[in-house]
Scaffold this active site. Sequence first.
Site, PDB file in Angstrom:
ATOM      1  N   ASP A  67       0.877  -1.134  -0.182  1.00 58.05           N
ATOM      2  CA  ASP A  67      -0.031  -0.104  -0.063  1.00 58.05           C
ATOM      3  C   ASP A  67       0.839   1.074  -0.014  1.00 58.05           C
ATOM      4  OD1 ASP A  67      -2.378   1.806   0.250  1.00 58.05           O
ATOM      5  OD2 ASP A  67      -2.206   1.743   2.435  1.00 58.05           O
ATOM      6  N   SER A  68       0.179   2.497  -0.216  1.00 55.18           N
ATOM      7  CA  SER A  68       1.031   3.468  -0.145  1.00 55.18           C
ATOM      8  C   SER A  68       1.360   3.987   1.299  1.00 55.18           C
ATOM      9  CB  SER A  68       0.190   4.995  -0.833  1.00 55.18           C
ATOM     10  OG  SER A  68      -0.866   4.721   0.035  1.00 55.18           O
ATOM     11  N   CYS A  77     -11.001   3.329  -0.030  1.00 49.92           N
ATOM     12  CA  CYS A  77      -9.520   3.494   0.457  1.00 49.92           C
ATOM     13  C   CYS A  77      -9.175   2.515   1.582  1.00 49.92           C
ATOM     14  CB  CYS A  77      -9.330   5.246   0.572  1.00 49.92           C
ATOM     15  SG  CYS A  77      -7.611   5.557   1.135  1.00 49.92           S
ATOM     16  N   CYS A  80      -4.450  -1.300  -1.896  1.00 55.88           N
ATOM     17  CA  CYS A  80      -4.564   0.155  -2.137  1.00 55.88           C
ATOM     18  C   CYS A  80      -5.496   0.215  -3.512  1.00 55.88           C
ATOM     19  CB  CYS A  80      -3.121   0.684  -2.417  1.00 55.88           C
ATOM     20  SG  CYS A  80      -3.153   2.456  -3.042  1.00 55.88           S
TER      21      CYS A  80
HETATM   22  N1  DGL Z   1      -4.720   3.369   0.833  1.00 56.89           N
HETATM   23  C1  DGL Z   1      -4.935   3.780  -0.476  1.00 56.89           C
HETATM   24  C2  DGL Z   1      -6.076   3.562  -1.114  1.00 56.89           C
HETATM   25  O1  DGL Z   1      -6.813   2.569  -0.794  1.00 56.89           O
HETATM   26  C3  DGL Z   1      -4.051   5.105  -1.150  1.00 56.89           C
HETATM   27  C4  DGL Z   1      -4.244   6.355  -0.142  1.00 56.89           C
HETATM   28  C5  DGL Z   1      -3.304   7.194  -0.712  1.00 56.89           C
HETATM   29  O2  DGL Z   1      -1.796   7.139  -0.733  1.00 56.89           O
HETATM   30  O3  DGL Z   1      -3.580   8.391  -1.258  1.00 56.89           O
HETATM   31  O4  DGL Z   1      -6.589   4.201  -2.009  1.00 56.89           O
END
Ligand code: DGL
Length: 258
Positions: free
Chosen positions: A11-12, A183, A74
């Site tokens: 994930d980010s 998210c 993500c």
């Molecule tokens: N957790 C991520 C998602 O599901 C990304 C959040 C991000 O880095 O903006 O979209």
Amino acid sequence: MTNNNPIGVFDSGIGGTSIWSAIHELLPNEKTIYLADSKNAPYGQKTKEEIVALSKKNTDFLIAKNCKLIVVACNTATTNAISELRANYDIPFIGIEPAIKPAANNSKTQVIGILATKGTLNSELFNKTAEMFHDTKIIEQVGHGLVQLIEDGNLNSPEMTQLLESYLKPMIDANIDYLVLGCSHYPYLIPQIKKILPEHIQIIDSGEAVARQTKNILREKVGFSDREKSEPVFYVNSNPAVLKSILNNKYDVIQKEF
Ligand code: DGL
């Protein structure tokens, strides 16, 4: 079919641990490696090209650790990069997308809300899926600022409450009966969100569905581990404190440049 190689999850940042825990709970014998690219969070404001490049970098790291399957935990990376990943690597990928389908199919008011990043809501994949449910009104809201506050460890701050109120009140006024968390960071906001939403509005995220899908792919294509139990490994490329605390300090976190 037995395969003791690990499952890679990226994930980010720390949000994908909400998906990782669903996988770990359903498949406790599987070794998992979690990669938090916190240094580059949030992905939600980046261009598709940037998200694809970061997703490839994360994939290379996990493949170098011999992962047998990769879970893109993500929504932003899935909706922007999963087709490029599938085209470029010879390993199964499982992605996560906003759960529009169960929300739209069960909605009585035919109005649902989706809270997600800009990158997800602007993606072609998300918009194609949303078009399939044209009988349902979908109120889309970008969760500006939420991921950054979570990454900074400010989950319960007054600023968080204020932002959530400003995003959710218009959805309540529009008569939604389902709120989709699009998210993987947002499941950590459920206690705050519940304080704002009336009780009849259901909240859905996709964590358990991703865990079930992971199990199916292991059964059909990859093979299960025959270990008794396995300790997960966590990597992060910025300060490990927030990741540790979201994991209730139960696991070590390795800080590494990548
Ligand atoms: N957790 C991520 C998602 O599901 C990304 C959040 C991000 O880095 O903006 O979209």
